[in-house]
Design an enzyme around this catalytic site. Structure first.
Site, PDB file in Angstrom:
ATOM      1  N   ARG A  27      -9.708  17.486  91.572  1.00  0.00           N
ATOM      2  CA  ARG A  27     -10.992  17.103  92.117  1.00  0.00           C
ATOM      3  C   ARG A  27     -12.064  17.693  91.459  1.00  0.00           C
ATOM      4  NH1 ARG A  27     -10.048  16.652  98.280  1.00  0.00           N
ATOM      5  NH2 ARG A  27     -11.324  14.759  98.156  1.00  0.00           N
TER       6      ARG A  27
ATOM      7  N   ARG B  12      -9.643  19.929 110.874  1.00  0.00           N
ATOM      8  CA  ARG B  12     -10.801  19.728 109.869  1.00  0.00           C
ATOM      9  C   ARG B  12     -11.140  18.187 110.011  1.00  0.00           C
ATOM     10  NH1 ARG B  12      -9.435  19.722 104.223  1.00  0.00           N
ATOM     11  NH2 ARG B  12     -11.565  18.738 104.269  1.00  0.00           N
TER      12      ARG B  12
ATOM     13  N   ARG C 156     -14.709  21.032 100.178  1.00  0.00           N
ATOM     14  CA  ARG C 156     -15.219  20.336  98.980  1.00  0.00           C
ATOM     15  C   ARG C 156     -16.283  19.450  99.120  1.00  0.00           C
ATOM     16  NH1 ARG C 156     -14.121  17.838  93.952  1.00  0.00           N
ATOM     17  NH2 ARG C 156     -15.049  15.902  93.970  1.00  0.00           N
TER      18      ARG C 156
ATOM     19  N   ASP D 287      -6.542   7.902 101.669  1.00  0.00           N
ATOM     20  CA  ASP D 287      -6.336   8.828 103.004  1.00  0.00           C
ATOM     21  C   ASP D 287      -5.229   8.383 104.056  1.00  0.00           C
ATOM     22  OD1 ASP D 287      -8.239  10.276 101.979  1.00  0.00           O
ATOM     23  OD2 ASP D 287      -9.803   9.882 102.947  1.00  0.00           O
TER      24      ASP D 287
ATOM     25  N   LYS E  12     -15.419  11.309 110.009  1.00  0.00           N
ATOM     26  CA  LYS E  12     -15.772  12.588 109.215  1.00  0.00           C
ATOM     27  C   LYS E  12     -16.218  12.357 108.016  1.00  0.00           C
ATOM     28  CE  LYS E  12     -12.319  14.472 106.471  1.00  0.00           C
ATOM     29  NZ  LYS E  12     -13.152  15.203 105.173  1.00  0.00           N
ATOM     30  N   ASN E  13     -15.974  11.354 107.065  1.00  0.00           N
ATOM     31  CA  ASN E  13     -16.385  10.990 105.748  1.00  0.00           C
ATOM     32  C   ASN E  13     -17.645  10.406 105.797  1.00  0.00           C
ATOM     33  OD1 ASN E  13     -13.979  12.453 104.534  1.00  0.00           O
ATOM     34  ND2 ASN E  13     -13.113  10.433 103.974  1.00  0.00           N
TER      35      ASN E  13
ATOM     36  N   CYS F 248      -9.310  20.601 100.297  1.00  0.00           N
ATOM     37  CA  CYS F 248      -7.984  20.045 100.183  1.00  0.00           C
ATOM     38  C   CYS F 248      -7.151  20.297  98.956  1.00  0.00           C
ATOM     39  CB  CYS F 248      -7.508  18.568 100.811  1.00  0.00           C
ATOM     40  SG  CYS F 248      -7.571  18.325 102.652  1.00  0.00           S
TER      41      CYS F 248
HETATM   42  C1  UD1 Z   1     -13.620  11.263  99.239  1.00  0.00           C
HETATM   43  C2  UD1 Z   1     -13.302  11.419 100.540  1.00  0.00           C
HETATM   44  C3  UD1 Z   1     -11.774  11.570 100.794  1.00  0.00           C
HETATM   45  C4  UD1 Z   1     -11.053  10.422 100.016  1.00  0.00           C
HETATM   46  C5  UD1 Z   1     -11.622  10.111  98.588  1.00  0.00           C
HETATM   47  C6  UD1 Z   1     -11.032   8.699  97.918  1.00  0.00           C
HETATM   48  C7  UD1 Z   1     -15.156  12.533 101.883  1.00  0.00           C
HETATM   49  C8  UD1 Z   1     -15.794  13.730 102.252  1.00  0.00           C
HETATM   50  N1  UD1 Z   1     -13.846  12.817 101.261  1.00  0.00           N
HETATM   51  O1  UD1 Z   1     -13.464  12.326  98.393  1.00  0.00           O
HETATM   52  O2  UD1 Z   1     -11.414  11.933 101.926  1.00  0.00           O
HETATM   53  O3  UD1 Z   1      -9.649  10.630  99.850  1.00  0.00           O
HETATM   54  O4  UD1 Z   1     -13.075   9.976  98.768  1.00  0.00           O
HETATM   55  O5  UD1 Z   1     -11.213   7.577  98.872  1.00  0.00           O
HETATM   56  O6  UD1 Z   1     -15.823  11.463 101.695  1.00  0.00           O
HETATM   57  N2  UD1 Z   1     -13.333  12.417  90.404  1.00  0.00           N
HETATM   58  C9  UD1 Z   1     -13.705  12.850  88.845  1.00  0.00           C
HETATM   59  N3  UD1 Z   1     -15.064  13.692  88.771  1.00  0.00           N
HETATM   60  C10 UD1 Z   1     -15.959  13.513  89.751  1.00  0.00           C
HETATM   61  C11 UD1 Z   1     -15.524  12.996  91.232  1.00  0.00           C
HETATM   62  C12 UD1 Z   1     -14.173  12.300  91.268  1.00  0.00           C
HETATM   63  O7  UD1 Z   1     -12.852  12.911  88.054  1.00  0.00           O
HETATM   64  O8  UD1 Z   1     -16.984  14.153  89.646  1.00  0.00           O
HETATM   65  C13 UD1 Z   1     -12.126  11.780  90.272  1.00  0.00           C
HETATM   66  C14 UD1 Z   1     -11.351  12.386  91.515  1.00  0.00           C
HETATM   67  O9  UD1 Z   1     -10.538  13.488  90.926  1.00  0.00           O
HETATM   68  C15 UD1 Z   1     -10.194  11.407  92.216  1.00  0.00           C
HETATM   69  C16 UD1 Z   1     -11.315  10.147  91.888  1.00  0.00           C
HETATM   70  O10 UD1 Z   1     -12.311  10.437  91.111  1.00  0.00           O
HETATM   71  O11 UD1 Z   1      -9.299  11.197  91.185  1.00  0.00           O
HETATM   72  C17 UD1 Z   1     -11.912   9.691  93.338  1.00  0.00           C
HETATM   73  O12 UD1 Z   1     -12.652  10.923  94.040  1.00  0.00           O
HETATM   74  P1  UD1 Z   1     -13.738  10.619  94.846  1.00  0.00           P
HETATM   75  O13 UD1 Z   1     -13.993   9.389  95.138  1.00  0.00           O
HETATM   76  O14 UD1 Z   1     -14.980  11.484  94.095  1.00  0.00           O
HETATM   77  O15 UD1 Z   1     -13.216  11.658  96.051  1.00  0.00           O
HETATM   78  P2  UD1 Z   1     -14.247  12.650  96.956  1.00  0.00           P
HETATM   79  O16 UD1 Z   1     -15.559  11.873  96.989  1.00  0.00           O
HETATM   80  O17 UD1 Z   1     -13.961  13.895  96.726  1.00  0.00           O
END
Ligand code: UD1
Length: 416
Positions: free
Chosen positions: A122, A399, A93, A307, A24-25, A117
């Site tokens: 986030r 999902r 998201r 995850d 999925k990711n 989620c």
């Molecule tokens: C992706 C995965 C999700 C997984 C996560 C961490 C997908 C579609 N989803 O989510 O399943 O749980 O990686 O492995 O691939 N952050 C900020 N600012 C930003 C972006 C992130 O502060 O602009 C913070 C987030 O709040 C979190 C951390 O960075 O604490 C990591 O998040 P991130 O790696 O970006 O997660 P996703 O890409 O949303």
């Protein structure tokens, strides 16, 4: 009875083969990436998930034509519109991943703030800051992000992320692909799904080096060539079924996965005493009657994946002794805990640390799935529990887990 719930009779060992689906990711950024192509692009090993279909709808709304059949998506055409529909973006998201490629091709983009989620704030500040470093101008108005490229192009630059972010790294990689000049991304995420995105882009003619390391180097190219690319297997689905084998004291052969993508997870599972045999693209997981308690801390890849934290916690609920589980990626990712407690699990929470005192077996209960991975942890717990459990709000599970009912049924789960 609503179709949105699963009734599970637990306490039975599960045996058999589970073929792991495409990730999925990985598929979500790859679908977004189709916006960068000029004519056509084909993806194979695509999991049929609610999120996959949502992402396809989103790029359709932007003007890309698609055909989705038997795990294949054919993409045709280029984006025509610059505004993403709110009703689609608000549901997921990851829909924010369209921003960079849309901007790259159309020089303007209007995106409502994303949903998905409920596992913490986030924010998307790293995505925005990365795009600004490459020349984008952005503003927020009434819940919409408006972004523009004043010079009609991204320009290569240095991006240093203050924290590792999967989505922001993918955003930066997609923006830099067709940029003028060289981009260096420091503190890049190293997840296999990012390597997959980069491998696909490189096959299509992009010049990306350092994938899977802290520093990604991208020399912009002027266009991408049509390619056919196969999505990597879903390591989180594989890890979830490994937990199911362990928690039911069963024996499951996970087929069609990249075992190396789960090194830390399998290492931890081995420490619990579970038997794991790794072959090329197959892993045999054999449960045991006495599970050792093991501490885990979630970390960016190659650390223990957030995850799989909820599912691992379910296993620790029936381990011998006390385990400490630390969630370091998201601030609100213990929503499965009150539900596991309904099954008599003994879990104390202090900030981002959960202390689990294992017991012999969980007790059946009526529990509610609160997010995607939490729903799998409740299913694993119900498969262990004594009696008949009901897991409601299964839409979360749909999902991210392809054909999960069929897969559970095929390994002998007593589910309705
Ligand atoms: C992706 C995965 C999700 C997984 C996560 C961490 C997908 C579609 N989803 O989510 O399943 O749980 O990686 O492995 O691939 N952050 C900020 N600012 C930003 C972006 C992130 O502060 O602009 C913070 C987030 O709040 C979190 C951390 O960075 O604490 C990591 O998040 P991130 O790696 O970006 O997660 P996703 O890409 O949303």
């Amino acid at each position: 009875m609503s179709k949105d719930r699963l009734i599970i009779k637990g306490g039975k060992p599960l045996f058999g083969d589970v073929k792991i689906s495409g990730a999925k990711n990985a598929v979500l950024p790859l679908i977004s990436m189709s916006l960068l192509f000029e004519k056509s692009f084909t993806l194979e090993n695509v999991p049929d998930l609610a999120d996959t279909r949502l992402m396809i709808k989103l790029i359709n709304a932007l003007g890309i034509m698609t055909k989705f059949y038997n795990g294949v998506i054919d993409f045709h055409g280029e984006p025509q519109n610059i505004e993403a529909p709110k009703e689609l973006v608000s549901k997921m998201r990851a829909s924010f991943l369209i921003l960079a490629p849309l901007l790259s091709k159309k020089h303007n983009a209007i995106i409502p703030m994303p949903g998905g989620c409920e596992i913490g704030e986030r924010p998307i500040n790293y995505h925005i800051e990365a795009l600004q470093r490459l020349g984008a101008e952005t503003s927020f108005q009434n819940g919409f992000l408006k972004a523009t490229l004043p010079n009609g192009k991204f320009y290569g630059n240095i991006i240093k992320f203050p924290q590792v972010s999967v989505g922001a790294t993918e955003c930066a990689v997609m923006a830099a692909t067709l940029a003028t000049g060289k981009t260096l991304i420091y503190n890049a995420a190293k997840e296999p799904e990012i390597v997959d995105l980069g491998n696909c882009l490189n096959l299509a003619g992009a010049k990306i080096k350092g994938l899977g390391t802290d520093v990604i180097e991208i020399d912009g190219v002027s266009k991408l060539n049509p390619v056919t690319y196969s999505v990597i297997p879903d390591r989180i689905e594989a890890g979830s079924f490994a937990i199911i084998a362990s928690i039911t004291q069963g024996e499951i052969n996970l087929l069609n996965l990249n075992p190396n993508d789960l090194n830390t997870f399998f290492e931890k599972l081995k420490q619990t005493n579970v038997n794991i045999e790794v072959y090329n693209d197959t892993v045999k997981v054999k449960g045991v009657s006495k599970i050792n308690s093991v501490n885990v801390q979630t970390e960016p890849h190659p650390g223990f994946p957030t995850d799989l934290q909820a599912q691992f916690m379910s296993l620790m609920c029936v381990a011998n002794g006390k385990s400490i589980i630390e969630e370091n990626i998201f601030e609100n990712r213990f929503m499965h805990v009150p539900e596991l407690r309904k099954m008599k699990a003994s879990i104390k929470i202090n900030g981002n640390v959960a202390t689990v005192n294992g017991l012999k077996q969980l007790q059946a209960a009526f529990v509610k799935a609160t997010d995607l991975r939490a729903s799998m942890s409740l299913i694993a717990a119900s498969l262990n529990a004594n009696g008949e459990s009901v897991v409601s709000d299964l839409s979360h599970l749909k999902r991210g887990y392809e054909n999960f009912e069929e897969k559970l049924f095929n390994i002998g789960a007593d589910i309705r």
